[in-house]
Design an enzyme around this catalytic site. Structure first.
Site, mmCIF file in Angstrom:
data_model
loop_
_atom_site.group_PDB
_atom_site.id
_atom_site.type_symbol
_atom_site.label_atom_id
_atom_site.label_comp_id
_atom_site.label_asym_id
_atom_site.label_seq_id
_atom_site.Cartn_x
_atom_site.Cartn_y
_atom_site.Cartn_z
ATOM 1 N N ASP A 113 0.838 -1.323 -0.162
ATOM 2 C CA ASP A 113 -0.421 -0.166 -0.392
ATOM 3 C C ASP A 113 0.678 0.828 0.231
ATOM 4 O OD1 ASP A 113 -2.434 -1.323 -0.169
ATOM 5 O OD2 ASP A 113 -2.826 -1.379 2.290
ATOM 6 N N MET A 155 -6.335 -3.668 -4.980
ATOM 7 C CA MET A 155 -6.074 -3.174 -3.218
ATOM 8 C C MET A 155 -5.879 -1.966 -2.584
ATOM 9 S SD MET A 155 -4.701 -7.104 -1.564
ATOM 10 C CE MET A 155 -5.245 -7.997 -0.689
HETATM 11 O O1 F6P Z 1 -1.507 -5.315 2.758
HETATM 12 C C1 F6P Z 1 -2.312 -4.461 2.930
HETATM 13 C C2 F6P Z 1 -3.591 -4.846 2.115
HETATM 14 O O2 F6P Z 1 -2.648 -5.638 1.093
HETATM 15 C C3 F6P Z 1 -4.457 -3.806 2.217
HETATM 16 O O3 F6P Z 1 -4.200 -3.478 0.583
HETATM 17 C C4 F6P Z 1 -5.515 -5.252 1.887
HETATM 18 O O4 F6P Z 1 -6.710 -4.133 2.480
HETATM 19 C C5 F6P Z 1 -5.305 -5.662 2.214
HETATM 20 O O5 F6P Z 1 -3.899 -5.555 3.023
HETATM 21 C C6 F6P Z 1 -5.966 -7.061 2.764
HETATM 22 O O6 F6P Z 1 -5.307 -8.279 3.844
HETATM 23 P P1 F6P Z 1 -6.256 -9.544 4.114
HETATM 24 O O7 F6P Z 1 -4.844 -10.304 2.972
HETATM 25 O O8 F6P Z 1 -5.992 -9.677 5.427
HETATM 26 O O9 F6P Z 1 -7.386 -9.645 2.983
#
Ligand code: F6P
Length: 307
Positions: A113, A155
């Protein structure tokens, strides 16, 4: 992150330091799951995504007992320095160990991010951006062939950094991001206006944490208002894997070396970062998640460039 692990191990070897790899993040510290790592153990990993040591969101480490167990591992193993690779949560975890163990911690910013204060960029961001961009280029082919509007969700639950980078690089007509209100009325003006009518296709990039609630929700809001067929593609976790780009590998290598140098110089409780091409240190306590004000302006710029 593998490029960082490799760099830490090999830079440490140049100082004749012994390195132990902690498996599964803080869970590995809680359960004393450590493995010796020598320079040859980290061969052939620089091109691999993810981390050979594994990672975790360790619920046990959030408890007092868990942190005491992790500190006990560090003391029992006579560890002097700890390199932690991750984001805000990882650094807060490292600070929690501070009072319980006399060694020094250095943080390395890793997050797709790119939302960590104290560094211009983070490990994985460039790779995620290029993965999403490749997907968007492919989607554009079918959008163009079929005359469609595509909403592509990338994401970024709290950050529009990936969305904006790929929107600019991929020639999208709009980017909807958490840092800005969704200006659907300007977007609709564009999609119903003469410029859009003369286009064969339009790509709209939506960060998963946008105000509208993701690409499907935005599509439902737009669909009744536009003539062109609309489609949604959610890229999801493919953005978090795969071979890292050269830029991500080089950055991770520089950070890994810098982390070891920081420990050797006696700098503790700092995060290494890069600003204007130079390696810098930020106190770990300040290395929080940041919200970039300029991202809202960039989102407006994407729409302004749509013609
Ligand atoms: O690493 C950050 C991130 O990729 C965010 O952009 C995203 O919202 C989140 O992690 C997703 O997390 P998880 O894999 O736990 O759903």
């Amino acid at each position: 992150m593998n490029a960082c692990i490799r760099a830490v191990v090999r830079a440490a070897a140049t100082h004749e330091l012994e390195v132990l790899g902690v498996r599964r993040g803080y869970c590995g510290l809680v359960h004393d799951d450590l493995i010796p790592l020598g320079p040859r153990d980290v061969g052939n990993i620089i091109q691999r995504g993810g981390t050979v040591l594994g990672s975790s969101r360790c619920a046990e480490f959030k408890t007092d007992e868990g942190q005491a167990a992790a500190a006990a591992t560090l003391r029992a193993r006579a560890i002097d320095g700890l390199v932690v690779c991750g984001g805000d949560g990882t650094f807060r975890g490292a600070l929690a160990l501070g009072g319980r163990w006399p060694g020094a911690v250095v943080g390395v910013p890793a997050s797709i991010d790119n939302d960590i204060h104290g560094t211009d960029t983070t490990i994985g961001f460039d790779t995620a951006v290029n993965t999403a961009l490749e997907a968007i280029d492919r989607i554009r082919d079918t959008a163009e062939a079929q005359g469609r509007i595509f909403l592509v969700e990338v994401m970024g639950r709290g950050s529009g950094a990936i969305a904006l980078e790929v929107a600019l690089a991929g020639g999208a007509v709009a980017a909807l991001v958490p840092e800005a209100r969704n200006d659907l009325s300007s977007l609709l003006d564009f999609l119903r206006g003469p410029a859009a009518q003369s286009r064969q296709s339009s790509i709209i990039v939506v960060a998963e944490g946008d105000e509208g609630g993701g690409a499907f929700a935005v599509a439902r809001a737009l669909e009744p208002e536009v003539d062109a067929p609309l489609r949604v593609a959610v890229l999801g976790h493919i953005q978090r894997g795969g071979a890292p780009t050269a830029a991500s590998r080089v950055l991770a290598t520089r950070f890994g070396v810098a982390a070891v140098e920081a420990l050797v110089e006696g700098a503790g409780n700092v995060m290494v970062g890069v600003q204007g091409g130079t390696i810098v240190h930020t106190p770990l306590a300040e290395a929080r998640t940041r919200t970039d004000e300029h991202l809202a302006e960039t989102a407006a710029l994407v729409l302004r460039l749509a013609r």
